[in-house]
Motif scaffolding. Structure first.
Motif, PDB file in Angstrom:
ATOM      1  N   SER A   1     -50.546  -9.466  29.652  1.00  9.96           N
ATOM      2  CA  SER A   1     -49.901  -8.568  30.605  1.00  9.96           C
ATOM      3  C   SER A   1     -50.920  -7.559  31.132  1.00  9.96           C
ATOM      4  CB  SER A   1     -48.783  -7.783  29.916  1.00  9.96           C
ATOM      5  OG  SER A   1     -47.783  -8.646  29.457  1.00  9.96           O
ATOM      6  N   THR A   2     -50.829  -7.267  32.420  1.00 10.58           N
ATOM      7  CA  THR A   2     -51.819  -6.388  33.045  1.00 10.58           C
ATOM      8  C   THR A   2     -51.959  -5.058  32.296  1.00 10.58           C
ATOM      9  OG1 THR A   2     -51.323  -7.409  35.133  1.00 10.58           O
ATOM     10  CG2 THR A   2     -52.426  -5.292  35.252  1.00 10.58           C
ATOM     11  N   GLU A   3     -50.834  -4.409  32.005  1.00 10.20           N
ATOM     12  CA  GLU A   3     -50.917  -3.076  31.368  1.00 10.20           C
ATOM     13  C   GLU A   3     -51.566  -3.150  29.991  1.00 10.20           C
ATOM     14  OE1 GLU A   3     -47.127  -1.106  31.164  1.00 10.20           O
ATOM     15  OE2 GLU A   3     -46.882  -1.192  33.349  1.00 10.20           O
ATOM     16  N   ASP A   4     -51.254  -4.202  29.265  1.00 10.27           N
ATOM     17  CA  ASP A   4     -51.775  -4.312  27.893  1.00 10.27           C
ATOM     18  C   ASP A   4     -53.267  -4.650  27.890  1.00 10.27           C
ATOM     19  OD1 ASP A   4     -49.222  -3.854  26.495  1.00 10.27           O
ATOM     20  OD2 ASP A   4     -48.649  -5.651  27.579  1.00 10.27           O
ATOM     21  N   VAL A   5     -53.683  -5.483  28.839  1.00 10.45           N
ATOM     22  CA  VAL A   5     -55.116  -5.788  28.936  1.00 10.45           C
ATOM     23  C   VAL A   5     -55.865  -4.524  29.353  1.00 10.45           C
ATOM     24  CG1 VAL A   5     -56.861  -7.159  30.177  1.00 10.45           C
ATOM     25  CG2 VAL A   5     -54.743  -8.251  29.375  1.00 10.45           C
ATOM     26  N   GLN A   6     -55.285  -3.781  30.297  1.00 11.17           N
ATOM     27  CA  GLN A   6     -55.947  -2.543  30.750  1.00 11.17           C
ATOM     28  C   GLN A   6     -56.057  -1.528  29.615  1.00 11.17           C
ATOM     29  OE1 GLN A   6     -53.551  -1.634  34.162  1.00 11.17           O
ATOM     30  NE2 GLN A   6     -54.967  -2.660  35.583  1.00 11.17           N
ATOM     31  N   LEU A   7     -55.053  -1.515  28.748  1.00 15.30           N
ATOM     32  CA  LEU A   7     -55.119  -0.575  27.623  1.00 15.30           C
ATOM     33  C   LEU A   7     -56.317  -0.923  26.722  1.00 15.30           C
ATOM     34  CD1 LEU A   7     -53.824   1.790  26.046  1.00 15.30           C
ATOM     35  CD2 LEU A   7     -52.453   0.086  24.806  1.00 15.30           C
ATOM     36  N   VAL A   8     -56.478  -2.207  26.421  1.00 13.63           N
ATOM     37  CA  VAL A   8     -57.630  -2.604  25.591  1.00 13.63           C
ATOM     38  C   VAL A   8     -58.932  -2.234  26.309  1.00 13.63           C
ATOM     39  CG1 VAL A   8     -58.827  -4.532  24.471  1.00 13.63           C
ATOM     40  CG2 VAL A   8     -56.319  -4.536  24.588  1.00 13.63           C
ATOM     41  N   GLU A   9     -58.998  -2.541  27.603  1.00 18.74           N
ATOM     42  CA  GLU A   9     -60.216  -2.233  28.376  1.00 18.74           C
ATOM     43  C   GLU A   9     -60.505  -0.740  28.359  1.00 18.74           C
ATOM     44  OE1 GLU A   9     -60.453  -5.637  31.846  1.00 18.74           O
ATOM     45  OE2 GLU A   9     -58.964  -4.063  32.059  1.00 18.74           O
ATOM     46  N   SER A  10     -59.442   0.073  28.371  1.00 18.48           N
ATOM     47  CA  SER A  10     -59.671   1.521  28.422  1.00 18.48           C
ATOM     48  C   SER A  10     -60.358   2.005  27.136  1.00 18.48           C
ATOM     49  CB  SER A  10     -58.363   2.275  28.677  1.00 18.48           C
ATOM     50  OG  SER A  10     -57.536   2.199  27.541  1.00 18.48           O
ATOM     51  N   PHE A  11     -60.034   1.385  25.998  1.00 18.45           N
ATOM     52  CA  PHE A  11     -60.721   1.761  24.746  1.00 18.45           C
ATOM     53  C   PHE A  11     -62.193   1.358  24.791  1.00 18.45           C
ATOM     54  CE2 PHE A  11     -56.383   2.181  23.315  1.00 18.45           C
ATOM     55  CZ  PHE A  11     -56.451   3.239  22.429  1.00 18.45           C
ATOM     56  N   ILE A  12     -62.449   0.204  25.421  1.00 17.50           N
ATOM     57  CA  ILE A  12     -63.842  -0.267  25.514  1.00 17.50           C
ATOM     58  C   ILE A  12     -64.637   0.641  26.461  1.00 17.50           C
ATOM     59  CG2 ILE A  12     -65.298  -2.211  26.266  1.00 17.50           C
ATOM     60  CD1 ILE A  12     -62.896  -4.026  25.309  1.00 17.50           C
ATOM     61  N   GLN A  13     -64.018   0.964  27.606  1.00 17.63           N
ATOM     62  CA  GLN A  13     -64.700   1.842  28.569  1.00 17.63           C
ATOM     63  C   GLN A  13     -64.957   3.218  27.964  1.00 17.63           C
ATOM     64  OE1 GLN A  13     -61.909   1.463  31.742  1.00 17.63           O
ATOM     65  NE2 GLN A  13     -62.629  -0.611  32.217  1.00 17.63           N
ATOM     66  N   ASP A  14     -63.985   3.683  27.194  1.00 21.46           N
ATOM     67  CA  ASP A  14     -64.120   4.987  26.565  1.00 21.46           C
ATOM     68  C   ASP A  14     -65.337   5.017  25.631  1.00 21.46           C
ATOM     69  OD1 ASP A  14     -62.970   7.524  26.339  1.00 21.46           O
ATOM     70  OD2 ASP A  14     -62.348   7.022  24.285  1.00 21.46           O
ATOM     71  N   ARG A  15     -65.459   3.967  24.830  1.00 20.03           N
ATOM     72  CA  ARG A  15     -66.624   3.879  23.921  1.00 20.03           C
ATOM     73  C   ARG A  15     -67.923   3.757  24.711  1.00 20.03           C
ATOM     74  NH1 ARG A  15     -67.030   5.109  18.384  1.00 20.03           N
ATOM     75  NH2 ARG A  15     -64.865   5.163  17.762  1.00 20.03           N
ATOM     76  N   ASN A  16     -67.867   2.934  25.807  1.00 20.19           N
ATOM     77  CA  ASN A  16     -69.068   2.762  26.640  1.00 20.19           C
ATOM     78  C   ASN A  16     -69.547   4.111  27.173  1.00 20.19           C
ATOM     79  OD1 ASN A  16     -68.984   0.021  26.268  1.00 20.19           O
ATOM     80  ND2 ASN A  16     -68.148  -0.465  28.283  1.00 20.19           N
ATOM     81  N   ARG A  17     -68.555   4.940  27.600  1.00 17.90           N
ATOM     82  CA  ARG A  17     -68.897   6.259  28.153  1.00 17.90           C
ATOM     83  C   ARG A  17     -69.537   7.135  27.090  1.00 17.90           C
ATOM     84  NH1 ARG A  17     -64.405   5.990  31.381  1.00 17.90           N
ATOM     85  NH2 ARG A  17     -63.068   6.713  29.708  1.00 17.90           N
ATOM     86  N   ARG A  18     -69.044   6.974  25.845  1.00 14.27           N
ATOM     87  CA  ARG A  18     -69.489   7.883  24.791  1.00 14.27           C
ATOM     88  C   ARG A  18     -70.804   7.464  24.141  1.00 14.27           C
ATOM     89  NH1 ARG A  18     -65.171   8.682  20.743  1.00 14.27           N
ATOM     90  NH2 ARG A  18     -63.853   7.134  21.715  1.00 14.27           N
ATOM     91  N   THR A  19     -71.308   6.315  24.510  1.00 12.80           N
ATOM     92  CA  THR A  19     -72.590   5.919  23.920  1.00 12.80           C
ATOM     93  C   THR A  19     -73.688   6.019  24.973  1.00 12.80           C
ATOM     94  OG1 THR A  19     -73.850   4.151  22.882  1.00 12.80           O
ATOM     95  CG2 THR A  19     -72.123   3.456  24.336  1.00 12.80           C
ATOM     96  N   SER A  20     -74.839   6.441  24.547  1.00 14.46           N
ATOM     97  CA  SER A  20     -75.940   6.583  25.509  1.00 14.46           C
ATOM     98  C   SER A  20     -76.726   5.282  25.625  1.00 14.46           C
ATOM     99  CB  SER A  20     -76.875   7.706  25.063  1.00 14.46           C
ATOM    100  OG  SER A  20     -77.248   7.470  23.723  1.00 14.46           O
ATOM    101  N   GLU A  21     -76.396   4.313  24.768  1.00 19.29           N
ATOM    102  CA  GLU A  21     -77.209   3.090  24.749  1.00 19.29           C
ATOM    103  C   GLU A  21     -76.635   1.965  25.601  1.00 19.29           C
ATOM    104  OE1 GLU A  21     -77.760   4.324  20.226  1.00 19.29           O
ATOM    105  OE2 GLU A  21     -77.124   2.262  20.626  1.00 19.29           O
TER     106      GLU A  21
END
Ligand code: AHM
Ligand code: MG
Length: 363
Positions: free
Chosen positions: A337-357
């Motif tokens: 489902s679109t919303e559920d996939v986006q929720l998972v992606e949001s956790f990944i993007q959040d981590r991506n933002r928080r790492t400098s590497e």
């Protein structure tokens, strides 16, 4: 007693439904697809329809073997061999792989077959001048379920061969998911279900064993925007990236989620397609790209989910846009489902933002 108008209408509708076989439906669909986007010419429409019929035959042959496997010699258990992926091969994997080959050898339509069980594509040179199609498939998906009589599936995708492939390396297959002409799966459960799309909606059929035909069950399946199910092997928690652990902690701490995981992607995907939710197979320490293969597992399911109004992602990228570098390439998968996939992606993007590497990715 005379039938009311309502009763006779219901009767007519039932009869109509009973008469919509897979072959009739595919032909109608490909004709519609031609007129809506002009991408398939008429002879191609007939080819796709004939290929789909052959896939139906393969499904029936595999379903028949599975339904009697516990009563037959040499149907269950391992062969003792290991496939190109380094995984132990089951007798049913070999049987199902050969079913697809023999069904398409006689078809005159498919020039190449590429599967999870074969290191290199299998060529049928006599078909190449007429049928320039490649069938990519996973003959038995979820084979750990075979010996315990639980559901398994077959996944397939059809692509057109580009160029002559003179060196036999099949490099033209190394393209993104939009190059698929059709995709689908066969689910071997309490009944055998055939689900396909030629780019004009997703449709499901149930095998009526008394007729030996796949009969239309549901047309234009639409996945809910959100569903309660999350489907993932939580035994890999220790091996995941923090972003996936964050997501799992989130669903553990919020009301409204429930876990379902059968060990067969086709079964888990089918549940999510019909009821909504998300299936994940992220990368792990041992398998940084995840377990599932792009060309004959994740890309065909991505094709279907897009057609049903859902979403498929690697966690960092639209799965349909992934261009493989090799035939048996794996990808992380987040699908549903679109919303559920986006929720998972949001956790990944959040981590991506928080790492400098750079991206930490769903890998
Ligand atoms: P297979 O095609 O070799 O059976 O592997 C794919 C299967 C999927 O059906 C399923 O989702 C996954 O592997 C299960 O793997 P795991 O046991 O690691 O959870
Ligand atoms: Mg598989």
């Amino acid at each position: 007693m005379a039938q009311t108008d309502e009763q006779s209408l219901m009767h007519e509708q039932l009869l109509d439904r009973d008469c919509t076989t897979l072959s009739r439906h595919v032909l109608q669909q490909v004709v519609k697809t031609i007129s809506s986007n002009g991408s398939l010419l008429s002879p191609e429409a007939q080819d796709i329809s004939a290929i789909m019929n052959r896939l139906g035959l393969a499904g029936k042959l595999i379903a028949r073997r599975l339904s009697r496997a516990g009563l037959m010699e040499n149907a269950l258990g391992m062969t003792g061999g290991v496939n190109v992926q380094g995984e132990s091969v089951k007798k049913m994997d070999v049987f199902a792989n050969e079913v697809f080959i023999s069904v398409f050898k006689q078809s005159g339509l498919v020039c190449r077959l590429a599967s999870e069980e074969m290191d290199k594509p299998y060529y049928i040179p006599e078909n190449c001048p007429i049928g320039r199609y490649t069938l990519l498939y996973d003959p038995i998906d979820g084979s750990s379920n075979v010996d315990i009589n639980l559901n398994v599936g077959s996944i397939f995708s059809i692509r057109q061969q580009q160029g002559d492939d003179l060196d036999g390396e099949a490099n033209d297959l190394l393209q993104d998911g939009s190059k698929q002409l059709a995709a689908g799966y066969i689910l071997y459960g309490p009944s055998t279900v055939f689900v396909y799309s030629v780019g004009n909606g997703v449709h499901s059929f149930v095998l009526d064993p008394s007729l030996g035909e796949f009969i239309l069950a549901e047309e234009n399946i639409t996945i809910p925007e959100h569903g309660p199910v999350y489907s993932v092997n939580e035994g890999n928690f220790w091996q995941w990236d923090d972003s996936i652990r964050d997501y799992i902690r989130y669903v553990h701490r919020h009301e409204g989620y429930t876990a379902r995981y059968s060990g067969a992607l086709v079964g888990d995907f089918h549940r999510i397609l019909l009821q909504g939710g998300v299936f994940l197979y992220p990368g792990t320490v041992k398998k940084p790209e995840g377990k599932l293969r792009l060309l004959y597992e994740t890309a065909p399911l991505a094709f279907l989910i897009n057609q049903a109004g859902g979403r498929a992602s690697t966690g960092n990228q639209d799965l349909m846009k992934v261009v493989p570098e090799k035939l048996h390439q794996r990808t992380p998968l987040v699908i549903g489902s679109t919303e559920d996939v986006q929720l998972v992606e949001s956790f990944i993007q959040d981590r991506n933002r928080r790492t400098s590497e750079g991206p930490v990715a769903a890998r």
